[in-house]
Design a protein around this motif. Structure first.
Motif, PDB file in Angstrom:
ATOM      1  N   LEU A   1      -7.413  -6.988   1.981  1.00 20.20           N
ATOM      2  CA  LEU A   1      -8.102  -5.703   2.165  1.00 20.20           C
ATOM      3  C   LEU A   1      -9.623  -5.897   2.131  1.00 20.20           C
ATOM      4  O   LEU A   1     -10.353  -5.267   2.898  1.00 20.20           O
ATOM      5  CB  LEU A   1      -7.666  -4.711   1.083  1.00 20.20           C
TER       6      LEU A   1
ATOM      7  N   ILE B   1       0.837  -1.202   0.000  1.00 18.36           N
ATOM      8  CA  ILE B   1       0.000   0.000   0.000  1.00 18.36           C
ATOM      9  C   ILE B   1       0.877   1.259   0.000  1.00 18.36           C
ATOM     10  O   ILE B   1       0.580   2.261  -0.650  1.00 18.36           O
ATOM     11  CB  ILE B   1      -0.965  -0.019   1.217  1.00 18.36           C
TER      12      ILE B   1
ATOM     13  N   THR C   1      -6.235   1.746   6.555  1.00 19.38           N
ATOM     14  CA  THR C   1      -7.438   2.056   5.768  1.00 19.38           C
ATOM     15  C   THR C   1      -8.702   2.022   6.611  1.00 19.38           C
ATOM     16  O   THR C   1      -9.739   2.504   6.185  1.00 19.38           O
ATOM     17  CB  THR C   1      -7.628   1.046   4.613  1.00 19.38           C
TER      18      THR C   1
ATOM     19  N   VAL D   1      -7.372   2.413  -2.836  1.00 22.21           N
ATOM     20  CA  VAL D   1      -6.868   3.469  -1.939  1.00 22.21           C
ATOM     21  C   VAL D   1      -6.319   4.662  -2.717  1.00 22.21           C
ATOM     22  O   VAL D   1      -6.179   5.748  -2.170  1.00 22.21           O
ATOM     23  CB  VAL D   1      -5.789   2.971  -0.940  1.00 22.21           C
TER      24      VAL D   1
END
Lengths: 231, 233
Positions: free
Chosen positions: B68, A64, B174, A174
């Protein structure tokens, strides 16, 4: 699952987006993997050092973070460059699709480097010597002897790399790509029923993984079919 | 492009405040995930289809979907269900940190279970036959022969898994957990200096990866010291 009725076209197009990212990133993974393996196996010290640094960095930092760095880093650089010519522009970015595909290629390419390197070294040197003794040229030896033997060795780990690529596509949400998780978040905001939307995303990804696993199995069978007959 | 060094020196201590959360998430989900993995493994190798089958389905689902997505199902999805809100586990699922631990544990358990199974399958048959010839029961053979050898065989893959778990902990940012990545993202949103901040935090992660590799390397050498002595003589 009633809440997701009316959202299936959104899920479908988001799925198409994911498939596109998958194929672009897979091509990039193969490219970076082959370049990395070539550099590691080359005689150049500098190329070896660069390839080693590449695999250490991209296998040792969170995915990420790499995606965020590539997307926002490139955006700030591009904006700065464009501002030289036109100071009124506020924000220029690489589209998340390309930034994300590039990022995933770099990350999984680091793993593929080791796979391709191992497969290249795993080919029996006797076969190469035999080809040379038969007077086959170096280029032909590479494509007709080394590559067929090599891809058989590389296939099982490469199947895992394909699974990594498909699963990493979820991370592109994201940096703002309109993909499956993005649709689920919109659905959650619109209906206040989050569970069916996220389960749907999970089910779609499970479908993708299943297709990849079955494809890998079929390819492995194809690659090893000459061995089956001997047994 | 000028690198803003004062900003880096100012930000690193702030980001290091998140290292505690990162390590908490890592260690808790590693320990709980390993425990879950052992249960899954025992079910899988039990030889009874009604025990092995659920374990295989579990592993298939959790390895086949992105981590995720799993984090989002647990954090966003579960609170939408009434029976979750009314259950005794609600305090866990209400808290982003709890959700992070649950998600990483469930995901990692599936991966570790396959690693351990690889170790168990790698144990030489002859050793088990020797054990049974010596009159050891099935339970004794598993505890005193299979387990120690399987652990040694599985350690290299396990260390890779710890590293990938460490990288996965960054995803908890997140869902608003304030780990190192979470702090880094907040600072970038304020200062708009992605290169300085993200590269510094990436270096911190690289150092942690390096430590994990060194620690497991030392452990592996220690566990295989009898093998090495044999080859030396």
């Amino acid at each position: 699952m009633e809440a997701t009725i009316g959202w299936w076209d959104d899920f479908f197009w988001a799925g198409v987006e994911v498939v596109q990212v998958f194929f672009v990133a897979l091509a990039g993974t193969v490219a970076f993997g082959l370049m990395g393996a070539a550099a590691k196996l080359s005689n150049s010290r500098i190329a070896q050092k660069i390839a080693n640094a590449y695999t250490i960095v991209f296998r040792g930092t969170p995915e990420i973070l790499i995606l965020l760095l590539i997307y926002f880093g490139s955006a700030i650089t591009l904006t700065a460059i464009v501002n030289i010519f036109d100071p009124t522009v506020k924000f220029v970015d690489i589209p998340p699709f390309w930034a994300g595909s590039f990022g995933i290629s770099l990350i999984v390419g680091g793993y593929a480097t080791e796979t391709f390197r191992g497969a290249f070294l795993g080919v029996d040197p006797g076969q190469i010597e035999a080809a040379r003794a038969l007077g086959i040229s170096t280029v032909k030896t590479f494509f007709y002897v080394r590559v067929p033997a090599m891809w058989r060795l590389a296939l099982p780990p490469f199947g895992n790399h394909m699974l990594s690529v498909i699963k990493d596509t979820a991370l592109i949400s994201v940096i703002g790509l309109n993909e499956l998780l993005f649709v689920a978040e919109q659905g959650m905001a619109a209906t206040a029923e989050p569970f069916p939307f996220f389960i749907a995303v999970g089910a779609i990804y499970l479908g993708f993984s299943t297709i990849i696993t079955l494809t890998t199995m079929a390819l492995e069978k194809h690659a090893n079919k000459h061995l089956e007959r001997v047994r | 492009m000028i690198i803003d060094f004062p900003l880096i020196f100012e930000s690193i201590p702030k980001m290091l405040m998140g290292i505690g959360v990162t390590f908490q998430v890592l260690l808790l989900s590693l320990v709980l995930g390993t425990a879950l993995a052992i249960v899954l493994l025992l079910l899988r190798i039990s030889g009874k289809w009604f025990l092995a089958w659920p374990s295989m389905v579990y592993i298939y689902i959790f390895r086949g979907t992105p981590i995720l997505v799993q984090i989002f199902i647990i954090y966003h999805g579960l609170p939408g269900l009434d029976f979750v809100r009314e259950s005794i586990f609600w305090p866990v699922f209400r808290d982003p940190f709890g959700c992070a631990i649950v998600a990483l544990t469930l995901n990692n358990g599936a991966y570790i279970s396959e690693i351990l199974r690889g170790g168990v399958l790698g144990v030489e048959r002859g050793l088990l036959e020797a054990g049974s010839a010596l009159g050891l029961s099935l339970r004794q053979r598993f505890l005193y022969i299979t387990t120690p050898i399987a652990i040694r065989l599985a350690t290299p893959a396990y260390s890779n898994d710890v590293i990938s778990l460490m990288k996965s902990t960054a995803l908890v940012s997140t869902i608003t957990v304030v780990d190192m990545t979470g702090i880094a993202r907040t600072i970038v949103a304020e200062t708009y200096a992605p290169y300085e901040i993200f590269i510094s935090v990436a270096i911190v992660y690289l150092i942690i990866t390096w430590f994990i590799q060194k620690a497991f390397g030392a452990l592996e050498r220690r566990m295989s010291r009898h093998v090495r002595q044999e080859t030396a003589t």
